[in-house]
Write a protein that holds these residues in place. Structure first.
Motif, PDB file in Angstrom:
ATOM      1  N   GLY A 146       0.812  -1.205   0.000  1.00 28.33           N
ATOM      2  CA  GLY A 146       0.000   0.000   0.000  1.00 28.33           C
ATOM      3  C   GLY A 146       0.846   1.255   0.000  1.00 28.33           C
ATOM      4  O   GLY A 146       2.064   1.202  -0.131  1.00 28.33           O
ATOM      5  N   ALA A 147       0.156   2.394   0.147  1.00 33.04           N
ATOM      6  CA  ALA A 147       0.834   3.680   0.101  1.00 33.04           C
ATOM      7  C   ALA A 147       0.424   4.528   1.294  1.00 33.04           C
ATOM      8  O   ALA A 147      -0.749   4.598   1.656  1.00 33.04           O
ATOM      9  N   PHE A 148       1.427   5.156   1.913  1.00 33.35           N
ATOM     10  CA  PHE A 148       1.209   6.088   3.010  1.00 33.35           C
ATOM     11  C   PHE A 148       1.349   7.499   2.457  1.00 33.35           C
ATOM     12  O   PHE A 148       2.264   7.775   1.680  1.00 33.35           O
ATOM     13  N   SER A 149       0.460   8.384   2.853  1.00 33.37           N
ATOM     14  CA  SER A 149       0.551   9.786   2.482  1.00 33.37           C
ATOM     15  C   SER A 149      -0.084  10.602   3.598  1.00 33.37           C
ATOM     16  O   SER A 149      -0.497  10.050   4.614  1.00 33.37           O
ATOM     17  N   THR A 150      -0.121  11.914   3.411  1.00 31.50           N
ATOM     18  CA  THR A 150      -0.777  12.761   4.397  1.00 31.50           C
ATOM     19  C   THR A 150      -1.922  13.504   3.737  1.00 31.50           C
ATOM     20  O   THR A 150      -1.915  13.737   2.524  1.00 31.50           O
ATOM     21  N   ARG A 151      -2.892  13.859   4.529  1.00 32.97           N
ATOM     22  CA  ARG A 151      -4.031  14.650   4.081  1.00 32.97           C
ATOM     23  C   ARG A 151      -4.130  15.892   4.954  1.00 32.97           C
ATOM     24  O   ARG A 151      -3.854  15.831   6.150  1.00 32.97           O
ATOM     25  N   ALA A 152      -4.536  16.993   4.361  1.00 33.61           N
ATOM     26  CA  ALA A 152      -4.693  18.243   5.106  1.00 33.61           C
ATOM     27  C   ALA A 152      -6.100  18.311   5.690  1.00 33.61           C
ATOM     28  O   ALA A 152      -7.076  17.994   5.017  1.00 33.61           O
ATOM     29  N   ARG A 153      -6.175  18.698   6.940  1.00 35.33           N
ATOM     30  CA  ARG A 153      -7.465  18.941   7.596  1.00 35.33           C
ATOM     31  C   ARG A 153      -7.549  20.430   7.892  1.00 35.33           C
ATOM     32  O   ARG A 153      -6.635  21.009   8.480  1.00 35.33           O
ATOM     33  N   ASP A 154      -8.631  21.060   7.472  1.00 36.04           N
ATOM     34  CA  ASP A 154      -8.826  22.479   7.723  1.00 36.04           C
ATOM     35  C   ASP A 154      -9.131  22.721   9.197  1.00 36.04           C
ATOM     36  O   ASP A 154      -9.574  21.819   9.909  1.00 36.04           O
ATOM     37  N   SER A 155      -8.920  23.963   9.620  1.00 40.00           N
ATOM     38  CA  SER A 155      -9.302  24.304  10.989  1.00 40.00           C
ATOM     39  C   SER A 155     -10.828  24.310  11.057  1.00 40.00           C
ATOM     40  O   SER A 155     -11.511  24.509  10.056  1.00 40.00           O
ATOM     41  N   ARG A 156     -11.346  24.079  12.252  1.00 31.66           N
ATOM     42  CA  ARG A 156     -12.795  24.003  12.416  1.00 31.66           C
ATOM     43  C   ARG A 156     -13.163  24.309  13.851  1.00 31.66           C
ATOM     44  O   ARG A 156     -12.304  24.423  14.713  1.00 31.66           O
ATOM     45  N   THR A 157     -14.444  24.416  14.072  1.00 33.56           N
ATOM     46  CA  THR A 157     -14.950  24.586  15.421  1.00 33.56           C
ATOM     47  C   THR A 157     -15.496  23.245  15.876  1.00 33.56           C
ATOM     48  O   THR A 157     -16.393  22.688  15.248  1.00 33.56           O
ATOM     49  N   GLY A 158     -14.933  22.737  16.964  1.00 35.28           N
ATOM     50  CA  GLY A 158     -15.375  21.461  17.522  1.00 35.28           C
ATOM     51  C   GLY A 158     -16.156  21.702  18.799  1.00 35.28           C
ATOM     52  O   GLY A 158     -16.415  22.843  19.196  1.00 35.28           O
ATOM     53  N   ARG A 159     -16.532  20.652  19.456  1.00 37.69           N
ATOM     54  CA  ARG A 159     -17.283  20.740  20.712  1.00 37.69           C
ATOM     55  C   ARG A 159     -16.584  19.919  21.789  1.00 37.69           C
ATOM     56  O   ARG A 159     -16.142  18.804  21.539  1.00 37.69           O
ATOM     57  N   ASN A 160     -16.517  20.468  22.985  1.00 38.44           N
ATOM     58  CA  ASN A 160     -16.042  19.738  24.144  1.00 38.44           C
ATOM     59  C   ASN A 160     -17.167  18.779  24.525  1.00 38.44           C
ATOM     60  O   ASN A 160     -18.263  19.220  24.853  1.00 38.44           O
ATOM     61  N   PRO A 161     -16.946  17.467  24.485  1.00 43.52           N
ATOM     62  CA  PRO A 161     -18.037  16.526  24.748  1.00 43.52           C
ATOM     63  C   PRO A 161     -18.581  16.596  26.171  1.00 43.52           C
ATOM     64  O   PRO A 161     -19.735  16.276  26.416  1.00 43.52           O
ATOM     65  N   ARG A 162     -17.750  17.033  27.094  1.00 40.19           N
ATOM     66  CA  ARG A 162     -18.187  17.084  28.484  1.00 40.19           C
ATOM     67  C   ARG A 162     -19.093  18.286  28.754  1.00 40.19           C
ATOM     68  O   ARG A 162     -20.107  18.174  29.430  1.00 40.19           O
ATOM     69  N   THR A 163     -18.695  19.467  28.192  1.00 35.60           N
ATOM     70  CA  THR A 163     -19.446  20.685  28.502  1.00 35.60           C
ATOM     71  C   THR A 163     -20.303  21.178  27.346  1.00 35.60           C
ATOM     72  O   THR A 163     -21.175  22.008  27.541  1.00 35.60           O
ATOM     73  N   GLY A 164     -20.023  20.705  26.133  1.00 33.72           N
ATOM     74  CA  GLY A 164     -20.753  21.186  24.966  1.00 33.72           C
ATOM     75  C   GLY A 164     -20.239  22.528  24.467  1.00 33.72           C
ATOM     76  O   GLY A 164     -20.766  23.083  23.504  1.00 33.72           O
ATOM     77  N   GLU A 165     -19.201  23.049  25.097  1.00 34.58           N
ATOM     78  CA  GLU A 165     -18.630  24.341  24.734  1.00 34.58           C
ATOM     79  C   GLU A 165     -17.910  24.248  23.385  1.00 34.58           C
ATOM     80  O   GLU A 165     -17.258  23.252  23.069  1.00 34.58           O
ATOM     81  N   ALA A 166     -18.011  25.295  22.554  1.00 26.96           N
ATOM     82  CA  ALA A 166     -17.322  25.345  21.269  1.00 26.96           C
ATOM     83  C   ALA A 166     -15.823  25.500  21.503  1.00 26.96           C
ATOM     84  O   ALA A 166     -15.388  26.281  22.353  1.00 26.96           O
ATOM     85  N   VAL A 167     -15.027  24.733  20.743  1.00 31.57           N
ATOM     86  CA  VAL A 167     -13.570  24.746  20.879  1.00 31.57           C
ATOM     87  C   VAL A 167     -12.966  24.861  19.490  1.00 31.57           C
ATOM     88  O   VAL A 167     -13.395  24.175  18.554  1.00 31.57           O
ATOM     89  N   HIS A 168     -11.955  25.731  19.346  1.00 26.56           N
ATOM     90  CA  HIS A 168     -11.274  25.878  18.059  1.00 26.56           C
ATOM     91  C   HIS A 168     -10.279  24.732  17.875  1.00 26.56           C
ATOM     92  O   HIS A 168      -9.468  24.445  18.760  1.00 26.56           O
ATOM     93  N   VAL A 169     -10.324  24.078  16.718  1.00 25.59           N
ATOM     94  CA  VAL A 169      -9.381  23.007  16.380  1.00 25.59           C
ATOM     95  C   VAL A 169      -8.533  23.504  15.216  1.00 25.59           C
ATOM     96  O   VAL A 169      -9.072  23.854  14.158  1.00 25.59           O
ATOM     97  N   ASP A 170      -7.217  23.567  15.408  1.00 28.33           N
ATOM     98  CA  ASP A 170      -6.303  24.078  14.391  1.00 28.33           C
ATOM     99  C   ASP A 170      -6.235  23.153  13.176  1.00 28.33           C
ATOM    100  O   ASP A 170      -6.527  21.958  13.257  1.00 28.33           O
TER     101      ASP A 170
END
Length: 92
Positions: free
Chosen positions: A49-73
């Motif tokens: 097989g082949a290994f490579s990398t993929r880019a993930r954009d920044s997004r707004t996630g959620r803290n599962p414990r509090t439901g608070e919005a968290v920035h993900v780089d």
């Protein structure tokens, strides 16, 4: 299979290698793959097989414990695509 089982399999398949040498071989292979991916290159192992990398954009996630919005780089994540021989052996 874990790393130590892979080292044991290499040492068993190649009796002229000691366990320490087999561990160095496996470690060198993994480090080479990691270094290539870190440099943005693709690693292809024919039939496996082949290994490579993929880019993930920044997004707004959620803290599962509090439901608070968290920035993900933005980040790069590893990606693996199985080779034809590997897929065929899995689906026999």
């Amino acid at each position: 299979m874990i790393r130590s089982e892979l080292v044991a399999a290499v040492a068993e398949t190649h009796p002229h290698l000691s366990a320490r040498e087999a561990e160095r071989v496996v470690g060198t292979i993994f480090e080479s793959i990691i270094d290539a991916l870190a440099d943005g290159r693709r690693v292809e192992l024919r039939g496996f097989g082949a290994f490579s990398t993929r880019a993930r954009d920044s997004r707004t996630g959620r803290n599962p414990r509090t439901g608070e919005a968290v920035h993900v780089d933005a980040k790069r994540v590893p990606h693996f695509k199985a080779g034809k021989d590997l897929r065929e052996r899995l689906n026999r």
